[in-house]
Design a protein around this motif. Sequence first.
Motif, mmCIF file in Angstrom:
data_model
loop_
_atom_site.group_PDB
_atom_site.id
_atom_site.type_symbol
_atom_site.label_atom_id
_atom_site.label_comp_id
_atom_site.label_asym_id
_atom_site.label_seq_id
_atom_site.Cartn_x
_atom_site.Cartn_y
_atom_site.Cartn_z
ATOM 1 N N ASP A 90 77.714 42.666 39.819
ATOM 2 C CA ASP A 90 76.577 41.824 39.273
ATOM 3 C C ASP A 90 75.913 42.624 38.130
ATOM 4 O OD1 ASP A 90 77.749 39.799 40.191
ATOM 5 O OD2 ASP A 90 75.980 39.661 41.840
ATOM 6 N N MET A 91 75.571 43.905 38.449
ATOM 7 C CA MET A 91 74.644 44.640 37.314
ATOM 8 C C MET A 91 75.608 45.067 36.339
ATOM 9 S SD MET A 91 71.338 45.972 36.908
ATOM 10 C CE MET A 91 70.854 45.877 38.528
ATOM 11 N N VAL A 92 76.538 45.368 36.374
ATOM 12 C CA VAL A 92 77.273 45.911 35.370
ATOM 13 C C VAL A 92 77.845 44.773 34.547
ATOM 14 C CG1 VAL A 92 79.667 47.112 34.470
ATOM 15 C CG2 VAL A 92 78.228 47.970 36.435
ATOM 16 N N THR A 93 78.017 43.612 35.029
ATOM 17 C CA THR A 93 78.351 42.165 34.364
ATOM 18 C C THR A 93 77.147 41.752 33.529
ATOM 19 O OG1 THR A 93 79.828 41.402 35.943
ATOM 20 C CG2 THR A 93 78.881 39.995 34.761
ATOM 21 N N SER A 94 75.786 42.064 34.206
ATOM 22 C CA SER A 94 74.678 41.531 33.297
ATOM 23 C C SER A 94 74.628 42.619 32.019
ATOM 24 C CB SER A 94 73.574 41.563 34.233
ATOM 25 O OG SER A 94 73.323 42.649 34.582
ATOM 26 N N TRP A 95 74.774 43.859 32.355
ATOM 27 C CA TRP A 95 74.729 44.838 31.181
ATOM 28 C C TRP A 95 75.539 44.284 30.083
ATOM 29 C CZ3 TRP A 95 75.261 49.839 34.627
ATOM 30 C CH2 TRP A 95 73.870 49.832 35.378
ATOM 31 N N LEU A 96 76.811 43.915 30.488
ATOM 32 C CA LEU A 96 77.955 43.788 29.297
ATOM 33 C C LEU A 96 77.510 42.157 28.826
ATOM 34 C CD1 LEU A 96 81.449 44.519 31.274
ATOM 35 C CD2 LEU A 96 80.158 45.681 29.359
ATOM 36 N N LEU A 100 76.475 41.184 24.340
ATOM 37 C CA LEU A 100 77.465 40.294 23.629
ATOM 38 C C LEU A 100 76.844 39.418 22.859
ATOM 39 C CD1 LEU A 100 80.347 39.928 26.321
ATOM 40 C CD2 LEU A 100 80.503 41.077 24.652
ATOM 41 N N SER A 101 77.289 38.704 21.623
ATOM 42 C CA SER A 101 76.581 37.822 21.033
ATOM 43 C C SER A 101 76.486 36.659 22.250
ATOM 44 C CB SER A 101 77.461 37.341 19.906
ATOM 45 O OG SER A 101 78.619 36.832 20.399
ATOM 46 N N LYS A 102 75.648 35.741 22.020
ATOM 47 C CA LYS A 102 75.750 34.531 22.817
ATOM 48 C C LYS A 102 77.007 33.811 22.916
ATOM 49 C CE LYS A 102 73.067 30.084 23.767
ATOM 50 N NZ LYS A 102 73.843 30.048 24.914
ATOM 51 N N ASP A 103 77.667 33.403 21.874
ATOM 52 C CA ASP A 103 78.754 32.414 21.974
ATOM 53 C C ASP A 103 80.069 33.434 22.728
ATOM 54 O OD1 ASP A 103 77.507 30.637 20.481
ATOM 55 O OD2 ASP A 103 78.689 31.257 18.445
ATOM 56 N N ILE A 104 80.101 34.666 22.578
ATOM 57 C CA ILE A 104 81.033 35.341 23.110
ATOM 58 C C ILE A 104 80.571 35.516 24.777
ATOM 59 C CG2 ILE A 104 82.264 37.594 23.511
ATOM 60 C CD1 ILE A 104 82.106 37.940 20.446
ATOM 61 N N GLY A 105 79.340 35.689 25.001
ATOM 62 C CA GLY A 105 78.974 35.821 26.167
ATOM 63 C C GLY A 105 79.019 34.718 27.131
ATOM 64 N N ASP A 106 78.842 33.283 26.539
ATOM 65 C CA ASP A 106 79.018 32.218 27.017
ATOM 66 C C ASP A 106 80.362 31.771 27.538
ATOM 67 O OD1 ASP A 106 76.285 31.584 26.981
ATOM 68 O OD2 ASP A 106 76.460 30.389 25.131
ATOM 69 N N SER A 107 81.550 32.515 26.675
ATOM 70 C CA SER A 107 82.941 32.355 27.242
ATOM 71 C C SER A 107 83.318 33.142 28.117
ATOM 72 C CB SER A 107 83.552 32.622 25.719
ATOM 73 O OG SER A 107 83.802 34.024 25.354
ATOM 74 N N VAL A 108 82.685 34.110 28.663
ATOM 75 C CA VAL A 108 83.003 34.987 29.835
ATOM 76 C C VAL A 108 82.084 35.067 30.954
ATOM 77 C CG1 VAL A 108 84.761 36.411 28.304
ATOM 78 C CG2 VAL A 108 82.206 37.064 28.707
ATOM 79 N N ILE A 109 81.022 34.440 30.764
ATOM 80 C CA ILE A 109 80.092 34.502 31.695
ATOM 81 C C ILE A 109 80.489 34.152 33.248
ATOM 82 C CG2 ILE A 109 78.946 32.257 31.476
ATOM 83 C CD1 ILE A 109 76.323 33.568 31.659
ATOM 84 N N TYR A 110 81.713 33.311 33.445
ATOM 85 C CA TYR A 110 82.042 32.846 34.436
ATOM 86 C C TYR A 110 83.212 33.730 35.122
ATOM 87 C CZ TYR A 110 78.958 28.780 33.916
ATOM 88 O OH TYR A 110 77.882 28.170 33.825
ATOM 89 N N SER A 111 83.563 34.704 34.696
ATOM 90 C CA SER A 111 84.486 35.685 35.133
ATOM 91 C C SER A 111 84.183 35.956 36.646
ATOM 92 C CB SER A 111 84.512 37.118 34.186
ATOM 93 O OG SER A 111 84.746 36.861 32.897
ATOM 94 N N LYS A 112 85.304 36.306 37.369
ATOM 95 C CA LYS A 112 85.083 36.516 38.574
ATOM 96 C C LYS A 112 84.605 37.938 38.944
ATOM 97 C CE LYS A 112 88.262 33.464 40.404
ATOM 98 N NZ LYS A 112 89.493 32.956 41.406
#
Length: 136
Positions: A90-96, A100-112
């Motif tokens: 979860d920490m590494v996910t939050s760093w990534l 990322l820009s908001k649009d790109i981040g929103d598209s991958v935020i629900y990755s497992k």
Amino acid sequence: MPDTAETSVVPATAGSGVNLDPNYPYFLHSSDAPGMSLVNAVFDDRGLEAWRRSVLIALSVKNKLGFINGSFPSPVATSKDHQPWSRCNDMVTSWLLNSLSKDIGDSVIYSKSTMDLWTSLEHRFGQFNGAKLYHL
């Protein structure tokens, strides 16, 4: 005669059970925080290779590359390592996501997992450069 018995390295822990060995893959330093900036530039669909290289360097320094390349897979839910793995993932996910820009981040935020997030970015944006080169 050499000893043939297998030995395992047991990570150093404090009385609270917190791992104090910075080489332990699930170790998080007290300065590591979810809002931390992993790299200087936010990825916004431009400059993928430079952004990617910066992320790889930063994660290597923190001993967290295994979360994106698959060498630190999720332990089974009943394992004592599952909670520390989940916390680091979860920490590494939050760093990534912060890099990322908001649009790109929103598209991958629900990755497992962080690895799924990274793979999704590589498939989505890594192919773009190859297609451009072919066209040229």
